[in-house]
Design an enzyme around this catalytic site. Structure first.
Site, PDB file in Angstrom:
ATOM      1  CG  ASP A  11      -2.076   0.699   1.203  1.00  0.00           C
ATOM      2  OD1 ASP A  11      -3.174   0.572   0.960  1.00  0.00           O
ATOM      3  OD2 ASP A  11      -1.784   2.142   0.905  1.00  0.00           O
ATOM      4  CG  HIS A  48     -12.179  -3.399 -13.087  1.00  0.00           C
ATOM      5  ND1 HIS A  48     -11.326  -2.426 -12.452  1.00  0.00           N
ATOM      6  CD2 HIS A  48     -13.376  -3.086 -13.092  1.00  0.00           C
ATOM      7  CE1 HIS A  48     -12.331  -1.607 -11.885  1.00  0.00           C
ATOM      8  NE2 HIS A  48     -13.449  -1.769 -12.120  1.00  0.00           N
ATOM      9  CG  ASN A  55     -12.192  -0.376   3.385  1.00  0.00           C
ATOM     10  OD1 ASN A  55     -12.634  -0.486   4.652  1.00  0.00           O
ATOM     11  ND2 ASN A  55     -10.987   0.311   3.500  1.00  0.00           N
ATOM     12  N   GLY A 115     -16.142   3.061   3.158  1.00  0.00           N
ATOM     13  CA  GLY A 115     -14.595   3.497   3.191  1.00  0.00           C
ATOM     14  C   GLY A 115     -13.795   2.894   1.823  1.00  0.00           C
ATOM     15  CG  HIS A 133      -8.372  -2.845  -2.629  1.00  0.00           C
ATOM     16  ND1 HIS A 133      -9.173  -2.234  -3.418  1.00  0.00           N
ATOM     17  CD2 HIS A 133      -8.297  -2.375  -1.434  1.00  0.00           C
ATOM     18  CE1 HIS A 133      -9.667  -1.192  -2.532  1.00  0.00           C
ATOM     19  NE2 HIS A 133      -8.926  -1.174  -1.532  1.00  0.00           N
ATOM     20  CG  HIS A 174      -6.778  -2.770   3.110  1.00  0.00           C
ATOM     21  ND1 HIS A 174      -5.990  -1.484   2.680  1.00  0.00           N
ATOM     22  CD2 HIS A 174      -8.081  -2.546   2.488  1.00  0.00           C
ATOM     23  CE1 HIS A 174      -6.736  -0.539   2.193  1.00  0.00           C
ATOM     24  NE2 HIS A 174      -7.972  -1.115   1.952  1.00  0.00           N
TER      25      HIS A 174
END
Ligand code: 5GP
Ligand code: ZN
Length: 111
Positions: free
Chosen positions: A30, A46, A85, A91, A98, A100
């Site tokens: 990130d 995508h 998110n 958020g 993705h 995190h």
């Protein structure tokens, strides 16, 4: 998606600190880490959000999830937090799904 920043990273049109890549997935650091280790796991295709997933995405989602502990261990983490998110109100700022994966601090950060 022409204007998607993560699609551009997949196509190597913009740089990223890539830590994993296979035919279907990519993981990179990130750009604005919230912890000592902060990685993003994405599918190369995508997909906008968890909100737009349905059962046809179950294989790619499970591959993304299973990559998280593999990378976390490679980065020396004994435990980690995973966050997804979803939607503006959830958020999400980049609308290419993705996961995190972060950790490394004694106090885990939250976005
Ligand atoms: P979201 O809020 O959508 O869940 O998280 C998007 C994440 O992508 C943020 O943590 C942000 O720092 C990261 N990010 C945004 N643009 C870039 C970029 O161009 N490169 C990298 N490596 N990370 C990015
Ligand atoms: Zn994209």
């Amino acid at each position: 998606m022409d204007d998607c920043i993560f699609c551009k990273i997949v196509k190597k049109e913009i740089p990223a600190s890539i830590v994993y890549e296979d035919d279907e997935l990519m993981a990179f650091k990130d750009i604005n880490p919230i912890d000592k280790v902060h990685l993003l796991i994405i599918p190369k295709q995508h997909i906008e959000s968890l909100l737009t997933c349905d059962p046809i995405h179950k294989d790619i989602l499970s591959k993304m999830l299973l990559l998280a502990p593999k990378l976390a261990l490679e980065f020396g983490l004994k435990g980690f937090r995973t966050m997804i998110n979803s939607g503006k109100e959830g958020g999400q700022e980049v609308f290419h799904i993705h996961f995190h994966v972060y950790g490394g601090s004694e106090r885990l950060a939250k976005i």
